[in-house]
Each structure stands twice: as structure tokens, then as C-alpha cells.
Scaffold this motif. Structure first.
Motif, PDB file in Angstrom:
ATOM      1  N   VAL A 192      -5.611   4.567  -0.965  1.00  0.00           N
ATOM      2  CA  VAL A 192      -5.658   3.162  -1.365  1.00  0.00           C
ATOM      3  C   VAL A 192      -6.874   2.465  -0.758  1.00  0.00           C
ATOM      4  CG1 VAL A 192      -4.474   0.941  -1.193  1.00  0.00           C
ATOM      5  CG2 VAL A 192      -3.165   3.001  -1.686  1.00  0.00           C
TER       6      VAL A 192
ATOM      7  N   MET B 209       0.823  -1.207   0.000  1.00  0.00           N
ATOM      8  CA  MET B 209       0.000   0.000   0.000  1.00  0.00           C
ATOM      9  C   MET B 209       0.858   1.259   0.000  1.00  0.00           C
ATOM     10  SD  MET B 209      -2.976  -1.263   2.635  1.00  0.00           S
ATOM     11  CE  MET B 209      -4.145   0.083   2.437  1.00  0.00           C
TER      12      MET B 209
ATOM     13  N   MET C  56      -7.296  -3.814  -3.852  1.00  0.00           N
ATOM     14  CA  MET C  56      -8.432  -3.486  -2.993  1.00  0.00           C
ATOM     15  C   MET C  56      -9.752  -3.746  -3.720  1.00  0.00           C
ATOM     16  SD  MET C  56      -8.092  -2.189   0.109  1.00  0.00           S
ATOM     17  CE  MET C  56      -6.591  -2.247   1.087  1.00  0.00           C
ATOM     18  N   ARG C  57      -9.803  -3.321  -4.970  1.00  0.00           N
ATOM     19  CA  ARG C  57     -11.036  -3.470  -5.736  1.00  0.00           C
ATOM     20  C   ARG C  57     -11.334  -4.935  -6.047  1.00  0.00           C
ATOM     21  NH1 ARG C  57      -9.613   1.884  -8.070  1.00  0.00           N
ATOM     22  NH2 ARG C  57      -7.931   0.907  -9.211  1.00  0.00           N
TER      23      ARG C  57
ATOM     24  N   ALA D 130     -10.358   2.853  -2.160  1.00  0.00           N
ATOM     25  CA  ALA D 130     -10.626   2.212  -3.453  1.00  0.00           C
ATOM     26  C   ALA D 130     -11.501   0.976  -3.282  1.00  0.00           C
ATOM     27  CB  ALA D 130      -9.315   1.828  -4.143  1.00  0.00           C
ATOM     28  N   ALA D 131     -11.579   0.468  -2.034  1.00  0.00           N
ATOM     29  CA  ALA D 131     -12.370  -0.741  -1.786  1.00  0.00           C
ATOM     30  C   ALA D 131     -13.859  -0.439  -1.654  1.00  0.00           C
ATOM     31  CB  ALA D 131     -11.871  -1.455  -0.521  1.00  0.00           C
TER      32      ALA D 131
ATOM     33  N   ALA E 239      -1.953  -1.313  -5.453  1.00  0.00           N
ATOM     34  CA  ALA E 239      -2.683  -1.708  -4.252  1.00  0.00           C
ATOM     35  C   ALA E 239      -4.168  -1.374  -4.362  1.00  0.00           C
ATOM     36  CB  ALA E 239      -2.075  -1.040  -3.016  1.00  0.00           C
ATOM     37  N   LYS E 240      -4.481  -0.287  -5.053  1.00  0.00           N
ATOM     38  CA  LYS E 240      -5.886   0.065  -5.257  1.00  0.00           C
ATOM     39  C   LYS E 240      -6.585  -1.038  -6.048  1.00  0.00           C
ATOM     40  CE  LYS E 240      -5.500   5.123  -5.279  1.00  0.00           C
ATOM     41  NZ  LYS E 240      -5.554   6.334  -6.114  1.00  0.00           N
TER      42      LYS E 240
ATOM     43  N   SER F 261      -2.562   5.569   4.143  1.00  0.00           N
ATOM     44  CA  SER F 261      -3.023   4.932   2.906  1.00  0.00           C
ATOM     45  C   SER F 261      -4.502   5.158   2.658  1.00  0.00           C
ATOM     46  CB  SER F 261      -2.690   3.442   2.926  1.00  0.00           C
ATOM     47  OG  SER F 261      -3.090   2.853   4.131  1.00  0.00           O
TER      48      SER F 261
ATOM     49  N   PRO G 289       0.933   2.371  -4.469  1.00  0.00           N
ATOM     50  CA  PRO G 289      -0.480   2.699  -4.195  1.00  0.00           C
ATOM     51  C   PRO G 289      -1.427   2.358  -5.342  1.00  0.00           C
ATOM     52  CG  PRO G 289       0.923   4.675  -4.218  1.00  0.00           C
ATOM     53  CD  PRO G 289       1.819   3.506  -4.210  1.00  0.00           C
TER      54      PRO G 289
END
Lengths: 216, 216
Positions: B173, A112, A123-124, B176-177, A119-120, B170, A116
Motif C-alpha cells: 500500500v 491499509m 495513497m496516490r 503506491a505513493a 488504500a492504495k 503494508s 489495501p
DNA sequence: CCTACCGATCGGTAGG
DNA sequence: CCTACCGATCGGTAGG
């Protein structure tokens, strides 16, 4: 183990394991292929035989964690749905997943910070489905009036994930700020779970005494 | 400002500022002295004129953050003791200290991952006194029955610090979830503060409406 | 602060 | 031809 691994995949597996530990503890940039090779007991070129480049190895390490996560996830959600208190089971399992190998948490925190944008994406793809499912549990609990009315379920779950990641990845460092005691680790975990419950349940959630995790 | 800085300390200050940003974003190992020099607009050797070595520069960056923290701390605790709800003022100020420059949070998180032993020392020297003071506020609140009886004050404050550090370092980041929306940042902060209050106050703490921070 | 460099080590590739 | 490596070395860059 043995000096001459007869199965070719053994070296590959060992490289993956060592790289995971070193990337987690030292970071990607500060871990040379030579250091990984030395710890495995092979040459650097052997490492590059299995992983075409250092960045290929980084991705393989990340993928192995995501694979493990995807393996564990269904059972985690199943246990959650079978539990009397589904949410409590989920956060408990989440905590266990990372304490089981704190390097997983460190690796994700580093990812993260270091990358970044990548990492996004993670996350998605990996976090969001799970997060929406857990947030769904919370929504249904809210309907029954057990939760605080002003909970923002998705963001709440996100913060709990954040808290678990941070707590697990640097437990030893954080606890240096409190009185050094043998029960620091236990207090640390108990208070984290208490915070998670009290922030969700109007009555403070299930009592601690009922929730001390069994030794496995 | 001008192309030729006449004061030598200007370059030093600029190096410190650039190094803080790069160490925070890329990490120490992945930030070369040459990269720092290029961004400042001087040679690598000029950087080494002001800071004898790369590790000297690392320490200077950390010290500048600790200095700023020590400057802010008295006012933070004073505002807290003057506030109707002292704890709420403390956590709000803490959040503001790090959001004011998220690189501060990133640098501390990295330090905890990269150099756990040095970070423990930092915890004992810089964090512990503050933590004990805030835990003292909580203890007194507990006596009046406003807090959950099973709060572990010191560990609670530690987890809140952990949560703020992780969330700030973060934020982009993590969010984004959840559903991409313009109010993601606001929801993120509001829920964090709600969690902090609900985990402490039996009645869920002061209402949100009273606590939206004024724009500065 | 710069030019001119050092010992070493970086990630990656050569032929066998 | 393949696999699983090896010893040696490539062009560049690291901190100093």
C-alpha cells in the motif's frame, strides 16, 4: 448535549464523530450500526436516515478525515516553507496532526490493513502530492550538502509517515515495553523526532533544546 | 496433499494456518468460523472440535507466532553477538522475521489496535526482554563514541520495531505513493535500513554496499 | 468429525 | 408533497 437537537445536522455530525471513534478503536466489522446509534442516543434507523448504508458511513468517515487533511495541508506546507528548517516543521506538523486525534492514525492504519486496494488509491491521491512536495525540500537540502548523500527522499518521507502513524496509533501499547515512567510519552516523541532528523541531517539535525514544541 | 487427511492433527495445523492468514488480512471480527472451515475444506463444527471457541482459536494463532519468535530469538541474538556490528545484524534479522511472513506483522499490528490491554501484556512479556538486550548493545556502542550521544536506546529500538511492523504489514500500500517501479520494494527496504543506521551511528553506519543481504 | 439446530444479533427496509 | 425520524420486522448469518 440537549435532549432534543433542533438542528437536523447535529445528529448527523454526532453520528460521524461517534462512528469515527468506534471504527478507529474497534474496527469496521466489529462496530454495529446499533452500537453507534446507542452511543449517539438515537435509533439505528436514524443513523440509516443520514447514511444510506454502513459502507456509506465508512466512506463519510474517511472523507471527513481527508477533508480535514486537505484543510490543514496548505498551512502546513506554508509554515514549512517559512521555517528556517522546513523539513523539521513538516514532520512536527505531521506528528501534531495525528496526535491531535490519534483515532485518525488508527483509522488510516486499519484502512491499509482492511482494504489495501482502496488504500492504495488514497495513497496516490491524498499522500503522493504532499510526499512529492516534502521530498522536494529534501532534494534541495541535499544539494547544499546538509543531508546524507544516500537519502532516498520519497521513500524516506514514506517511512517517516509510516513511523508517525504506527507510533501515534499505538503509543500506549508500545511504551508498555519500556520502563513504566511518567516521562515515557515525552521520551517517545522526542526520540521519534531525533530519529527523523538524524536519518536526514549529517550533523544530526537541530538540537532537541531548540525544538521542544510549545504547548498550544 | 491427499483429499482425506488420515492424521487428525493435519486438519488442526491447516486450520491454524488458514486462520492466521484470514485474521491477518481481514481481521478477527470479519472472519467467520464458517469462512475458515470452507477454506480448509471441513465443516464449521470440525473447526470447533479442535478449538473450543473462536477466541480460543485467536489465542492459538497468537501463541504460534510467539512460539516461533521464541524459537528464532536465541539464534538471532547469537548471530548478533557474533557479528562485527551486532546491532545491524539484529535489525536485519528482525526485518527478515517479518518479511518471511508479512501476516505475522499484520496480526501484531491488528492486535495492538483491537486489544490494547492484551497487547501491552505481550509487549511486557515477549518484547521487553529482547528490547532490553538490544538496548544493551547500543549502550555499549555509545560508550565507545560510535553512536549519537543523545540516543534513547530503549525507545529507539521500540521505534525501529514499530517502523518494521508498519513497513512490512503494508508495504504494497505504502509504495503506491511513490513512482511505480520494479525496484520500489528494494528501495523501500534499503531506505528503512539506512534510516535505522543513520539514526544510530554518527558516521551514518556501515555502507549499503557491504550490507545488501544475501539471497537465501 | 457431521446433521440438526439454538438464542442473538447482523445490516437494511417496511408503512405511517 | 417534504424532513426527520419511529417501532417493528425482513431475510440471513453469527458463535456455539
Amino acid at each position: 448535549m440537549v435532549s432534543a437537537p433542533s438542528q437536523p445536522s447535529e445528529v448527523r455530525t454526532e453520528v460521524l464523530s461517534v462512528a469515527t471513534r468506534l471504527f478507529a478503536r474497534r474496527g469496521f466489522a466489529d462496530t454495529s450500526l446499533q452500537l453507534i446509534a446507542d452511543e449517539v442516543g438515537v435509533t439505528k434507523q436514524a443513523v440509516l436516515h443520514y447514511f444510506a448504508s454502513k459502507s456509506t458511513l465508512r466512506q463519510a468517515v474517511l472523507d471527513s478525515i481527508l477533508d480535514h487533511w486537505r484543510d490543514v495541508l496548505p498551512g502546513l506546507l506554508l509554515a514549512a516553507s517559512a521555517s528556517e528548517d522546513r523539513f523539521d516543521a513538516v514532520i512536527g506538523e505531521l506528528y501534531r496532526f495525528f496526535t491531535d486525534d490519534p483515532d485518525r492514525a488508527r483509522l488510516i492504519v486499519r484502512e491499509m490493513l482492511d482494504r489495501p486496494e482502496e488504500a492504495k488509491q488514497l495513497m496516490r491521491e491524498a499522500v503522493r502530492p504532499w510526499l512529492l512536495a516534502v521530498a522536494g525540500y529534501i532534494e534541495s537540502g541535499r544539494e547544499h550538502g546538509r543531508h546524507w548523500p544516500n537519502v532516498d527522499p520519497e521513500v524516506y518521507v514514506l517511512h517517516m509517515l509510516q513511523l508517525v502513524l504506527g507510533a501515534v496509533s499505538s503509543a500506549g501499547v508500545s511504551t508498555a515495553a519500556i520502563q513504566p515512567a511518567s516521562d515515557a510519552g515525552y521520551r517517545y516523541e522526542r526520540e521519534l523526532l531525533r530519529i527523523a532528523r538524524a536519518a536526514l541531517f549529517r550533523d544530526g539535525g537541530p538540537r532537541d533544546a531548540q525544538r521542544v514544541p510549545e504547548t498550544r
